[in-house]
Scaffold this active site. Structure first.
Site, PDB file in Angstrom:
ATOM      1  N   ARG A 213       0.850  -1.184   0.000  1.00  0.00           N
ATOM      2  CA  ARG A 213       0.000   0.000   0.000  1.00  0.00           C
ATOM      3  C   ARG A 213       0.890   1.239   0.000  1.00  0.00           C
ATOM      4  O   ARG A 213       1.869   1.311   0.736  1.00  0.00           O
ATOM      5  CB  ARG A 213      -0.940   0.011   1.212  1.00  0.00           C
ATOM      6  CG  ARG A 213      -2.081  -0.986   1.105  1.00  0.00           C
ATOM      7  CD  ARG A 213      -3.049  -0.566   0.002  1.00  0.00           C
ATOM      8  NE  ARG A 213      -4.201  -1.462  -0.139  1.00  0.00           N
ATOM      9  CZ  ARG A 213      -4.273  -2.455  -1.005  1.00  0.00           C
ATOM     10  NH1 ARG A 213      -3.227  -2.713  -1.786  1.00  0.00           N
ATOM     11  NH2 ARG A 213      -5.361  -3.196  -1.097  1.00  0.00           N
ATOM     12  N   GLU A 242      -2.534   8.312  -4.952  1.00  0.00           N
ATOM     13  CA  GLU A 242      -2.995   7.769  -6.230  1.00  0.00           C
ATOM     14  C   GLU A 242      -4.376   8.340  -6.586  1.00  0.00           C
ATOM     15  O   GLU A 242      -5.227   8.483  -5.718  1.00  0.00           O
ATOM     16  CB  GLU A 242      -3.096   6.238  -6.166  1.00  0.00           C
ATOM     17  CG  GLU A 242      -1.779   5.517  -5.970  1.00  0.00           C
ATOM     18  CD  GLU A 242      -1.969   3.999  -5.861  1.00  0.00           C
ATOM     19  OE1 GLU A 242      -3.093   3.513  -6.142  1.00  0.00           O
ATOM     20  OE2 GLU A 242      -1.012   3.309  -5.491  1.00  0.00           O
ATOM     21  N   HIS A 259       0.096   0.764  -9.813  1.00  0.00           N
ATOM     22  CA  HIS A 259      -0.711  -0.129  -8.964  1.00  0.00           C
ATOM     23  C   HIS A 259      -1.272  -1.292  -9.787  1.00  0.00           C
ATOM     24  O   HIS A 259      -2.460  -1.609  -9.738  1.00  0.00           O
ATOM     25  CB  HIS A 259      -1.855   0.646  -8.305  1.00  0.00           C
ATOM     26  CG  HIS A 259      -2.371  -0.002  -7.052  1.00  0.00           C
ATOM     27  ND1 HIS A 259      -2.914   0.715  -6.014  1.00  0.00           N
ATOM     28  CD2 HIS A 259      -2.429  -1.303  -6.664  1.00  0.00           C
ATOM     29  CE1 HIS A 259      -3.299  -0.107  -5.051  1.00  0.00           C
ATOM     30  NE2 HIS A 259      -3.009  -1.349  -5.431  1.00  0.00           N
TER      31      HIS A 259
END
Length: 384
Positions: A213, A242, A259
């Site tokens: 994360r 993000e 990601h």
């Protein structure tokens, strides 16, 4: 029944069509209005399902009875808010773990090639030994690497297993891989687990990889370390902020991806199938579709390999035949240059090229190649 699904979820109509009308919506556009009349919501990690969204959905006439996320992680879902409304929740633990491990191996192999380093001589510290971290640990050990794990919750629950504290691991490791969930409070909080102090203390030459994360790593501190010293190699798939990530940091890291570590087609299909099965149970129906029903034959299913290549060169060739992380690094850079960072970040994810997992490739070893079998098998390939 009206079912709202993230438009990036494969086989959604085929699976959730058994419940009723399926409406695909881009994940960042799922808001209260989009949920009008919905009884089920199927998301991925970019949709924040919290009290604000649920309240907006209720005002729009939603009657949600089931929420599922086709992902391992659940920190984007306020489960307490769902429970308070009697909405059943399901996630897909382990669905894309193999894909993330493939991503890590591809990245480490690329760094080793660029540095002309022997990957099997580097010591790897894995922070977070859950579905992903534990599989990575087992694969790297099978490949002959010296690995240690840090996972305080598991260390407490499994006193017979060997785990290491984070600061000791950071000093020992040549490669540090983060695979932790995002936890904001309590004795095992992970927000900025790698903070400025720990990033400053990393040994020169350390390879730092985060595929857990983004908020578990202090991006500003990493940027400052890279600007000041340029003595770390960094691989980031997850980021603070993000999709509007720090462009300055992106330009400094060795491998920058949006990601997508777990974005294999196989991993996505596992997530879909797991949530499909959970939704069928919730609404009293039989789940008739298995993963085998959903997964197509891979474009490259078999590769013949003879002798003559050094073992790690042969392994790198097989990896790249299935997945090459450079494609995703370059793809993000191109999209960011033409569309801006936030739009480019999401555009690469939305239009992600087909990617399969190492385990979908059978490697046939011809004369002189049988000695490669243990290494290739340890990496996850099927050997004939």
């Amino acid at each position: 029944m009206r079912v709202i699904v993230d438009a990036n979820i494969p086989a959604a109509e085929r699976c959730f069509g058994a419940l009723g009308e399926v409406v695909a919506v881009p994940g960042r556009e799922i808001d209260g209005a989009a949920l009008a009349g919905a009884e089920a919501l199927i998301v991925r990690s970019i949709t924040r399902v919290d009290a604000a969204l649920l309240e907006a959905a209720e005002r729009a006439g939603a009657r949600l009875r089931f929420v599922g996320t086709c992902t391992i992680g659940t920190d984007h879902v306020d489960q307490a808010a769902l429970a308070a409304r009697g909405i059943e929740f399901a996630s897909a633990p382990g669905c894309n773990a193999e894909a993330v491990v493939d991503y890590v191996l591809s990245s480490l192999a690329l760094l080793a090639e660029r540095e002309e380093a022997a990957l099997d001589q580097r010591r790897v510290g894995i922070v977070g030994a859950g579905n992903v971290g534990e599989r990575l640990y087992r694969r790297l050990v099978a490949l002959g690497l010296d690995c240690r794990r840090c996972d305080p919750p598991r260390a407490e629950a499994e006193p017979g297993e060997r785990f290491y504290d984070l600061d000791s691991l950071c000093q020992w490791a040549d490669v540090l891989c983060l695979h932790t969930p995002l936890v904001h409070g309590g004795s095992h909080a992970t927000h900025h687990l790698l903070d400025a102090e720990r990033i400053t203390a990393l040994k020169p030459g350390t390879w730092l990889l985060n595929a857990g994360r983004g908020d578990c790593l202090d991006g500003t501190a990493l940027y400052q370390r890279l600007v000041m010293a340029e003595d770390l190699r960094a691989v980031l798939d997850v980021w603070e902020g993000e999709p509007g990530i720090d462009e300055r940091l992106r330009r400094l890291v060795d491998i920058a991806t949006p990601h997508i570590a777990g974005y294999s087609f196989d991993g996505k299909l596992r997530g879909t199938q797991q949530i499909y099965a959970a939704a069928m149970r919730r609404f009293g129906l039989s789940a008739r579709l298995s993963l085998d029903d959903l997964a197509p034959r891979p474009p490259l299913s078999r590769l013949e390999l003879g002798g003559g290549l050094p073992a790690w060169d042969a392994l790198r060739l097989c990896m790249r035949a299935v997945y090459d992380v450079r494609r995703d690094h370059d793809g993000l850079a191109r999209r960011a240059a033409t569309q801006g960072m936030a739009k480019g970040f999401d555009a690469w994810r939305a239009d992600y090229p087909l990617r399969r997992e190492f385990g979908t490739l059978e490697v046939a070893l011809g004369q002189g190649g049988r000695a490669l079998a243990p290494l290739l098998s340890a990496a996850g390939f099927r050997i004939n």
